[in-house]
Design a protein around this motif. Structure first.
Motif, PDB file in Angstrom:
ATOM      1  N   SER A 107      43.918  42.884  27.960  1.00 48.92           N
ATOM      2  CA  SER A 107      44.284  44.119  27.267  1.00 48.92           C
ATOM      3  C   SER A 107      45.320  44.896  28.075  1.00 48.92           C
ATOM      4  O   SER A 107      46.188  45.554  27.515  1.00 48.92           O
ATOM      5  N   ASP A 108      45.196  44.833  29.385  1.00 52.69           N
ATOM      6  CA  ASP A 108      46.093  45.557  30.284  1.00 52.69           C
ATOM      7  C   ASP A 108      47.437  44.832  30.338  1.00 52.69           C
ATOM      8  O   ASP A 108      47.499  43.671  30.748  1.00 52.69           O
TER       9      ASP A 108
ATOM     10  N   GLN B  58      49.750  44.811  32.383  1.00 52.99           N
ATOM     11  CA  GLN B  58      50.146  44.274  33.688  1.00 52.99           C
ATOM     12  C   GLN B  58      49.630  42.849  33.895  1.00 52.99           C
ATOM     13  O   GLN B  58      50.165  42.116  34.717  1.00 52.99           O
ATOM     14  N   TYR B  59      48.595  42.454  33.154  1.00 55.84           N
ATOM     15  CA  TYR B  59      48.033  41.110  33.274  1.00 55.84           C
ATOM     16  C   TYR B  59      48.418  40.197  32.114  1.00 55.84           C
ATOM     17  O   TYR B  59      47.922  39.081  32.001  1.00 55.84           O
TER      18      TYR B  59
ATOM     19  N   THR C   1      38.311  44.393  34.323  1.00 53.53           N
ATOM     20  CA  THR C   1      39.296  44.946  33.394  1.00 53.53           C
ATOM     21  C   THR C   1      38.889  44.593  31.967  1.00 53.53           C
ATOM     22  O   THR C   1      37.891  43.905  31.756  1.00 53.53           O
ATOM     23  N   GLU C   2      39.660  45.064  31.016  1.00 50.55           N
ATOM     24  CA  GLU C   2      39.343  44.793  29.621  1.00 50.55           C
ATOM     25  C   GLU C   2      40.147  43.609  29.090  1.00 50.55           C
ATOM     26  O   GLU C   2      41.295  43.391  29.490  1.00 50.55           O
TER      27      GLU C   2
ATOM     28  N   GLU D  49      34.728  44.255  28.326  1.00 52.64           N
ATOM     29  CA  GLU D  49      34.993  44.381  29.753  1.00 52.64           C
ATOM     30  C   GLU D  49      34.530  43.104  30.432  1.00 52.64           C
ATOM     31  O   GLU D  49      33.478  42.564  30.094  1.00 52.64           O
TER      32      GLU D  49
END
Length: 121
Positions: A84-85, A87-88, A66-67, A21
């Protein structure tokens, strides 16, 4: 600044693909460089522009928690991260990996060792 010995010890505890994180602490030139991330270690994290969405307004902003996954670490005493997300993450990540880092899937779980070091143990 960490010493070479400290950097070596930090790297020994990291694995490619390890999820951490982090908090985005700096976005110096959206769309041009990447983002700096605090992951709670004495060295900083960085996500290169090539791993982020092509539209910088889709990047995580300063303060975003975020991760991230450990993507790379070399002599720069900085941990390279991958969001990891999804969306990014860049839309063409699969193509990017196929072209520039085809060994990524087999690297996941391996130790982040100094260049030339063996993970045989």
């Amino acid at each position: 600044m960490v010493t070479d010995a400290q950097w070596s010890r930090i790297r020994e505890g990291l694995r490619f693909g390890q999820v951490v994180e982090g908090t985005v602490v700096r976005v110096p030139r959206p769309g041009a460089i990447g983002i700096f991330v605090d992951i709670g270690l004495s060295v900083g994290g960085f996500v290169d522009v090539v791993l982020l969405p092509h539209r910088s307004e889709c990047w995580p902003t300063e303060g975003t928690v975020t991760e991230f996954e450990i993507w790379w670490a070399d002599s720069r005493k900085q941990i390279r991260l991958k969001p990891s997300d999804p969306q990014y993450l860049c839309d063409d990540f699969a193509d990017f990996v196929e072209r520039f880092r085809p060994g990524w899937p087999s690297d996941v779980g391996c130790a982040v060792l100094a260049p030339g070091a063996s993970d045989a143990g």
